[in-house]
Enzyme design. Structure first.
Site, mmCIF file in Angstrom:
data_model
loop_
_atom_site.group_PDB
_atom_site.id
_atom_site.type_symbol
_atom_site.label_atom_id
_atom_site.label_comp_id
_atom_site.label_asym_id
_atom_site.label_seq_id
_atom_site.Cartn_x
_atom_site.Cartn_y
_atom_site.Cartn_z
ATOM 1 N N LYS A 104 27.734 11.561 -16.475
ATOM 2 C CA LYS A 104 27.920 11.731 -17.606
ATOM 3 C C LYS A 104 27.659 13.222 -17.737
ATOM 4 O O LYS A 104 26.915 13.844 -17.102
ATOM 5 C CB LYS A 104 26.732 11.209 -18.512
ATOM 6 C CG LYS A 104 27.106 11.401 -19.926
ATOM 7 C CD LYS A 104 25.848 10.397 -20.628
ATOM 8 C CE LYS A 104 25.802 10.577 -22.307
ATOM 9 N NZ LYS A 104 24.894 9.840 -22.954
ATOM 10 N N SER A 129 26.499 7.004 -26.665
ATOM 11 C CA SER A 129 27.176 8.243 -26.516
ATOM 12 C C SER A 129 27.914 8.213 -25.090
ATOM 13 O O SER A 129 28.712 9.049 -24.900
ATOM 14 C CB SER A 129 26.399 9.354 -26.666
ATOM 15 O OG SER A 129 25.255 9.345 -25.558
ATOM 16 N N SER A 152 22.476 4.505 -25.876
ATOM 17 C CA SER A 152 23.748 5.128 -25.220
ATOM 18 C C SER A 152 23.996 4.500 -23.842
ATOM 19 O O SER A 152 25.458 5.115 -23.568
ATOM 20 C CB SER A 152 23.692 6.748 -25.290
ATOM 21 O OG SER A 152 23.677 7.390 -26.425
#
Ligand code: GLN
Length: 463
Positions: free
Chosen positions: A66, A141, A165
Site C-alpha cells: 500500500k 482505504s 481499511s
C-alpha cells in the site's frame, strides 16, 4: 517452494506479475510500479538458488505494498499531492522483514489519501475500480491492494487498517483480509493516520498464507514502542477444535443488506453442522462506536498530519510569500478535502472549550467498548458479523455525503477501538456477481487461533 526446487524462476514469477499489472491498468491499482528493480532482485534470487545458496521463505514471491509504507522503492505518496515527491530513505519494519525473506515488491498500491476513506475515491490519483464490477468502488482505504490480490496480480499485498481499511476492501473484492491485534506488527515506517488504532495487516487468498506472513512480520520492534512481545510464534498448546461463535443481534437486522444476512445465515448453518456452538447476544455499546471513532480518530489525525508543513519534506507551494503562506498554501493544495475535514474535526474536538464534551467523553465510551468485548469473549471464542452493511456501492454514490460514507464503517471500527483482531473471509456473491464478506473477530492475541480456525472451516467447505 517451486522456486527453491527450480521448477520456476523468480524472474518468470515477477515478470508474470508485472505483465498482469499492465493488463489490468484500467483498474488504476498502482500508484507506481518498480519493473527494473523487481526484475533485478528476482535475478539475484535465481542466481543464489543456482549456486546452492540459502534463500528465504518467500524467495522470489512478488508482492505489492500500500502506498503508505515507506521504502526506497518508488515514492511514498500516501496517494496525496503533499507527499507525491517523497523518496524515503528508510524501509518500514514490516516490509523489511518480508524482503529479508526474499519477497519482491513490484509496486505501490492506490489508497484514499492518507488512508482517510472507505472507497479509494479520495485518492489524488483517482479511484481504483472494483475487481468484480468496474462501475463500483474497490472499497477502502486499501482498495489498490485488495484489487491487486483479487485479480491475481500478486499472491499477497500489505494494507493498513485503522477502522476497516483492510477488511472492507477485502470483502468488496472477495479475498481474505486480516487486521491483527493492535501492536502485533510494527507501525515503524508507515505513514501515521491514528496512532492508537492503526494496524498493519495483509490481503491474501487464504488464511494459511496470512498465517505465514504473520509469523514473519509480527513481534517486538524497538522502533515502535507500542509493539507487543512476539506472542504470535509461541505455540499455546492445542485448543479444542469445537468453538463457540457469538452472533451480534444488532449486526443481523434490517439495517443489513438481505444478501449479506443470507450469507451470514448460511455460514451459521455450516458452522453448526461442523459441530460448533452458536450463541446470540447484544453488545449495546457498539452503537456508539462509530461516533467514538469519528472523534478519537480525527483528533489523532489532526495531530499526526501537523508535521506536513511544506518545510521538511514533500510538496511546497511555489506561490507562498512568507512562512505562514508556506504552511497555509502547501497544506491547502496538498491535502484532499476529506483530509481537511478530519483536521478540522480533530482540532475542534481537542479545543479547550470542547475537549471534555467530545474527546474525553469519547475516550470514556471507548473504555466501555473495550469492556464489552471482554465480556463477550467470556461467553464465546469468536464473534461472526458482516464486514459492512452493504456490498460494494457505485462509484460516486457517496462522495458528496461524508456521513453516508462513514456509516459504511459501522461494523468494522469497533474492533480498532478495542484493539482486537478481525479477519474478513469471502462468503459468496450476490446474484449480480458482487462479492460478499463476513468477519471473524477474536479476543486480543487470539490471532493465530483465529486464522487457524478460518483455515479449518475453509477446508471443511472444500475451499
Ligand atoms: N473507513 C475508515 C475511515 O475512513 C477507516 C479507514 C482506515 O482504516 N484507514 O476512517
Amino acid at each position: 517452494m517451486q522456486i527453491a526446487t527450480k521448477e520456476i524462476t523468480a524472474e518468470s514469477l515477477v515478470r508474470a506479475a508485472l505483465d498482469k499489472a499492465e493488463e489490468y491498468k484500467d483498474y488504476n491499482i498502482f500508484t507506481s510500479l518498480d519493473k527494473d528493480g523487481a526484475l533485478k532482485k528476482a535475478k539475484i534470487i535465481d542466481e543464489k538458488i543456482k549456486n546452492g545458496e540459502e534463500v528465504g521463505k518467500l524467495a522470489g514471491v512478488p508482492f505489492a505494498i500500500k502506498d503508505n509504507f515507506l521504502s526506497p522503492v518508488g515514492n511514498t505518496t500516501a496517494s496525496s499531492k503533499i507527499l507525491e515527491p517523497l523518496k524515503s530513505p528508510i524501509t518500514a519494519t514490516s516490509v523489511k522483514k518480508l524482503e529479508d525473506e526474499g519477497a519482491i515488491i513490484i509496486g505501490r498500491t492506490n489508497l484514499d489519501s492518507f488512508a482517510h476513506g472507505s472507497s479509494t475515491e479520495n485518492s489524488y490519483f483517482g479511484p481504483t475500480l472494483n475487481s468484480h464490477d468496474k462501475t463500483r468502488v474497490a472499497g477502502g482505504s486499501s482498495g489498490g491492494s485488495a484489487v491487486a490480490v483479487a485479480l491475481g496480480i500478486v499472491p499477497f499485498a500489505t494494507g493498513t487498517d485503522t477502522g476497516g481499511s483492510i477488511r472492507q476492501p477485502a470483502s468488496f473484492n472477495g479475498v481474505y483480509g486480516f487486521k491483527p491485534t493492535y501492536g502485533t506488527i510494527s507501525r515503524y515506517g508507515v505513514v501515521a493516520m491514528a496512532s492508537s488504532t492503526d494496524c498493519i495487516g495483509f490481503f491474501a487468498n487464504s488464511a494459511e498464507d496470512i498465517d505465514l506472513l504473520m509469523s514473519i512480520t509480527s513481534g517486538r520492534d524497538p522502533k515502535d514502542m507500542t509493539t507487543l512481545p512476539d506472542y504470535y510464534n509461541i505455540e499455546t498448546g492445542k485448543s479444542s477444535d469445537i468453538k463457540t461463535i457469538g452472533i451480534i443481534k444488532d449486526f443481523n437486522n434490517d439495517s443489513v443488506a438481505p444478501e449479506i444476512r443470507e450469507a451470514l445465515k448460511k455460514k451459521i448453518e455450516e458452522l453448526k453442522s461442523a459441530g460448533h456452538k452458536i450463541i446470540e447476544f447484544d453488545m449495546p455499546m457498539l452503537k456508539y462506536a462509530l461516533a467514538v471513532y469519528y472523534i478519537v480518530v480525527p483528533a489523532e489525525i489532526s495531530s499526526n498530519l501537523s508535521r506536513h508543513d511544506g518545510v521538511r519534506y514533500g510538496y511546497r507551494s511555489s506561490e507562498a510569500k512568507d512562512l505562514d503562506e508556506v504552511y497555509g498554501k502547501s497544506r491547502s493544495d496538498g491535502f484532499m478535502p476529506e483530509n481537511k475535514r478530519r483536521i478540522m474535526i480533530g482540532n475542534f474536538v481537542l479545543s479547550s472549550g470542547f475537549y471534555d464534551a467530545y474527546y474525553l467523553k469519547a475516550q470514556q465510551a471507548r473504555t466501555l467498548i473495550i469492556k464489552e468485548y471482554e465480556n463477550a469473549f467470556s461467553k464465546c471464542d469468536f464473534i461472526l458479523t458482516p464486514v459492512a452493511p452493504n456490498p460494494a456501492f457505485k462509484l460516486g454514490e457517496k462522495t458528496n455525503d461524508p456521513v453516508a460514507m462513514y456509516l459504511e464503517d459501522v461494523m468494522s471500527v469497533p474492533l480498532n477501538l478495542a484493539g482486537v483482531p478481525g479477519l474478513a473471509i469471502p462468503a459468496g456473491e450476490t446474484k449480480d456477481g458482487l462479492s460478499l464478506g463476513l468477519q471473524l473477530v477474536g479476543p486480543r492475541r487470539s490471532d493465530r487461533e483465529l486464522l487457524r480456525f478460518a483455515s479449518n472451516i475453509a477446508k471443511k467447505e472444500g475451499k
